[in-house]
Design a protein around this motif. Structure first.
Motif, PDB file in Angstrom:
ATOM      1  N   UNK A  79       0.847  -1.182   0.000  1.00 46.53           N
ATOM      2  CA  UNK A  79       0.000   0.000   0.000  1.00 46.53           C
ATOM      3  C   UNK A  79       0.881   1.229   0.000  1.00 46.53           C
ATOM      4  N   UNK A  80       0.740   2.072  -1.016  1.00 46.08           N
ATOM      5  CA  UNK A  80       1.601   3.252  -1.162  1.00 46.08           C
ATOM      6  C   UNK A  80       0.764   4.518  -1.103  1.00 46.08           C
ATOM      7  N   UNK A  81       1.237   5.484  -0.330  1.00 46.54           N
ATOM      8  CA  UNK A  81       0.568   6.779  -0.257  1.00 46.54           C
ATOM      9  C   UNK A  81       1.604   7.843   0.089  1.00 46.54           C
ATOM     10  N   UNK A  82       1.317   9.096  -0.298  1.00 51.30           N
ATOM     11  CA  UNK A  82       2.285  10.154   0.005  1.00 51.30           C
ATOM     12  C   UNK A  82       1.935  10.918   1.269  1.00 51.30           C
ATOM     13  N   UNK A  83       0.848  10.504   1.936  1.00 55.24           N
ATOM     14  CA  UNK A  83       0.394  11.201   3.137  1.00 55.24           C
ATOM     15  C   UNK A  83       0.599  10.303   4.363  1.00 55.24           C
ATOM     16  N   UNK A  84       1.535  10.674   5.214  1.00 55.75           N
ATOM     17  CA  UNK A  84       1.859   9.851   6.377  1.00 55.75           C
ATOM     18  C   UNK A  84       0.657   9.683   7.303  1.00 55.75           C
ATOM     19  N   UNK A  85      -0.148  10.735   7.440  1.00 57.92           N
ATOM     20  CA  UNK A  85      -1.291  10.658   8.332  1.00 57.92           C
ATOM     21  C   UNK A  85      -2.285   9.587   7.868  1.00 57.92           C
ATOM     22  N   UNK A  86      -2.467   9.454   6.572  1.00 56.97           N
ATOM     23  CA  UNK A  86      -3.343   8.402   6.047  1.00 56.97           C
ATOM     24  C   UNK A  86      -2.713   7.029   6.279  1.00 56.97           C
ATOM     25  N   UNK A  87      -1.419   6.910   6.054  1.00 56.81           N
ATOM     26  CA  UNK A  87      -0.728   5.638   6.272  1.00 56.81           C
ATOM     27  C   UNK A  87      -0.756   5.229   7.740  1.00 56.81           C
ATOM     28  N   UNK A  88      -0.710   6.200   8.642  1.00 53.96           N
ATOM     29  CA  UNK A  88      -0.790   5.877  10.073  1.00 53.96           C
ATOM     30  C   UNK A  88      -2.125   5.200  10.399  1.00 53.96           C
ATOM     31  N   UNK A  89      -3.202   5.695   9.798  1.00 50.36           N
ATOM     32  CA  UNK A  89      -4.508   5.064  10.003  1.00 50.36           C
ATOM     33  C   UNK A  89      -4.513   3.661   9.393  1.00 50.36           C
ATOM     34  N   UNK A  90      -3.930   3.531   8.201  1.00 51.18           N
ATOM     35  CA  UNK A  90      -3.848   2.218   7.551  1.00 51.18           C
ATOM     36  C   UNK A  90      -3.052   1.231   8.401  1.00 51.18           C
ATOM     37  N   UNK A  91      -1.967   1.705   9.009  1.00 53.16           N
ATOM     38  CA  UNK A  91      -1.139   0.844   9.851  1.00 53.16           C
ATOM     39  C   UNK A  91      -1.931   0.339  11.064  1.00 53.16           C
ATOM     40  N   UNK A  92      -2.673   1.230  11.697  1.00 54.31           N
ATOM     41  CA  UNK A  92      -3.491   0.827  12.840  1.00 54.31           C
ATOM     42  C   UNK A  92      -4.529  -0.215  12.423  1.00 54.31           C
ATOM     43  N   UNK A  93      -5.134   0.006  11.269  1.00 56.15           N
ATOM     44  CA  UNK A  93      -6.156  -0.911  10.770  1.00 56.15           C
ATOM     45  C   UNK A  93      -5.542  -2.276  10.444  1.00 56.15           C
ATOM     46  N   UNK A  94      -4.382  -2.257   9.833  1.00 53.54           N
ATOM     47  CA  UNK A  94      -3.677  -3.484   9.476  1.00 53.54           C
ATOM     48  C   UNK A  94      -3.348  -4.310  10.719  1.00 53.54           C
ATOM     49  N   UNK A  95      -2.835  -3.657  11.742  1.00 48.53           N
ATOM     50  CA  UNK A  95      -2.481  -4.364  12.977  1.00 48.53           C
ATOM     51  C   UNK A  95      -3.719  -4.870  13.703  1.00 48.53           C
ATOM     52  N   UNK A  96      -4.779  -4.070  13.695  1.00 48.17           N
ATOM     53  CA  UNK A  96      -6.018  -4.468  14.373  1.00 48.17           C
ATOM     54  C   UNK A  96      -6.624  -5.709  13.725  1.00 48.17           C
ATOM     55  N   UNK A  97      -6.446  -5.841  12.417  1.00 48.52           N
ATOM     56  CA  UNK A  97      -7.022  -6.981  11.695  1.00 48.52           C
ATOM     57  C   UNK A  97      -6.061  -8.165  11.592  1.00 48.52           C
ATOM     58  N   UNK A  98      -4.890  -8.020  12.194  1.00 43.85           N
ATOM     59  CA  UNK A  98      -3.984  -9.154  12.298  1.00 43.85           C
ATOM     60  C   UNK A  98      -3.122  -9.427  11.089  1.00 43.85           C
ATOM     61  N   UNK A  99      -2.890  -8.421  10.237  1.00 43.82           N
ATOM     62  CA  UNK A  99      -2.011  -8.601   9.090  1.00 43.82           C
ATOM     63  C   UNK A  99      -0.572  -8.285   9.485  1.00 43.82           C
ATOM     64  N   UNK A 100       0.335  -9.141   9.086  1.00 46.70           N
ATOM     65  CA  UNK A 100       1.745  -8.940   9.394  1.00 46.70           C
ATOM     66  C   UNK A 100       2.424  -8.130   8.298  1.00 46.70           C
ATOM     67  N   UNK A 101       3.629  -7.677   8.584  1.00 47.23           N
ATOM     68  CA  UNK A 101       4.388  -6.935   7.579  1.00 47.23           C
ATOM     69  C   UNK A 101       4.898  -7.847   6.476  1.00 47.23           C
ATOM     70  N   UNK A 102       4.859  -9.155   6.704  1.00 45.73           N
ATOM     71  CA  UNK A 102       5.196 -10.102   5.640  1.00 45.73           C
ATOM     72  C   UNK A 102       4.067 -10.177   4.615  1.00 45.73           C
ATOM     73  N   UNK A 103       2.860  -9.852   5.047  1.00 44.37           N
ATOM     74  CA  UNK A 103       1.710  -9.875   4.151  1.00 44.37           C
ATOM     75  C   UNK A 103       1.450  -8.520   3.497  1.00 44.37           C
ATOM     76  N   UNK A 104       1.620  -7.449   4.284  1.00 45.99           N
ATOM     77  CA  UNK A 104       1.299  -6.102   3.812  1.00 45.99           C
ATOM     78  C   UNK A 104       2.436  -5.159   4.169  1.00 45.99           C
ATOM     79  N   UNK A 105       2.906  -4.419   3.178  1.00 44.79           N
ATOM     80  CA  UNK A 105       3.914  -3.381   3.401  1.00 44.79           C
ATOM     81  C   UNK A 105       3.310  -2.032   3.052  1.00 44.79           C
ATOM     82  N   UNK A 106       3.405  -1.084   3.963  1.00 42.25           N
ATOM     83  CA  UNK A 106       2.936   0.275   3.713  1.00 42.25           C
ATOM     84  C   UNK A 106       4.141   1.162   3.421  1.00 42.25           C
ATOM     85  N   UNK A 107       4.064   1.895   2.320  1.00 43.16           N
ATOM     86  CA  UNK A 107       5.195   2.680   1.834  1.00 43.16           C
ATOM     87  C   UNK A 107       4.763   4.121   1.611  1.00 43.16           C
TER      88      UNK A 107
END
Length: 240
Positions: A79-107
């Protein structure tokens, strides 16, 4: 957009301001239709278990995580975005749903210059963001570059209703009511004043099909959604 302010700067400001409320406001302003549109898009996405996908301008990561579910733990999604604030929300959502960094990378990165090699992904998606980029054709060419031959480039985006009477009703809501609701919800006028502005000069469904072809994509198809207020576009990268 503010006079003399680069589009990318203004868009970054807008989304950094509304990141925490973005998901709720999307549901409210679209009457929850955006969830149905994304499900429709996923039914047309040719991803298999173990596949690789990139979600460009991923925002808060809803489509990113739908792609991750499709490829399973054997696959990988960026998942790529140029807005860190949006990525921070995505990161929280990813962790809450149990996705690992091996499955999803946010850039944190630029849709106009994707930091990946040619032929890296099976599918490249962009959802409700293509109208916000400085140059649509450049982004489509970048997405086409990073997908493998035979891979899909997919855009899910707001569009312009083709029925004259429905368009007039929709435009009244979109240009008059949406900014007012948005300003009440977030306490600022600017972020949701940008929403109708972003659609004004954006290509209609047929013109966007042409840009997909100009980006070198084949078998381009589009689907109007909910009377044409949104559209799904799909193109395929030519086989070698």
């Amino acid at each position: 957009m503010y006079a003399k302010e680069p589009k990318s700067v203004h868009v970054h400001f807008v989304f950094s301001q509304i990141a925490k409320r973005y998901d709720v406001m999307n549901s409210l302003l679209s009457f929850w239709q955006h969830k149905l549109w994304r499900r429709f898009a996923m039914r047309h996405t040719h991803l298999r278990r173990g596949g690789r996908a990139i979600d460009v301008a991923c925002g808060t990561g809803d489509w990113t995580l739908s792609l991750a579910q499709a490829v399973g733990p054997e696959g990988h999604v960026v998942g790529l975005d140029f807005c860190k604030e949006m990525l921070d929300v995505a990161q929280e959502k990813m962790e809450r749903r149990g996705y690992s960094r091996q499955q999803v990378t946010l850039v944190e990165g630029d849709a106009m210059d994707l930091p990946f090699d040619d032929n890296s992904f099976d599918v490249a998606t962009i959802g409700f963001a293509l109208r916000n980029v400085p140059d649509v054709l450049t982004v489509l060419r970048e997405m086409a570059r990073v997908v493998k031959p035979g891979g899909q480039v997919i855009s899910l985006e707001l569009s312009k209703p083709e029925s004259r009477w429905f368009r007039s009703v929709y435009y009244f809501y979109f240009y008059r009511i949406v900014p007012w609701i948005g300003s009440l919800a977030v306490g600022k006028k600017e972020p949701y004043a940008w929403l109708p502005e972003s659609l004004t000069d954006f290509p209609d469904r047929r013109r966007l099909e042409d840009l997909f072809r100009q980006a070198g994509l084949r078998n381009v198809v589009s689907y109007p959604l909910t009377g044409g207020i949104a559209a799904l576009h799909i193109g395929v990268k030519a086989e070698d």
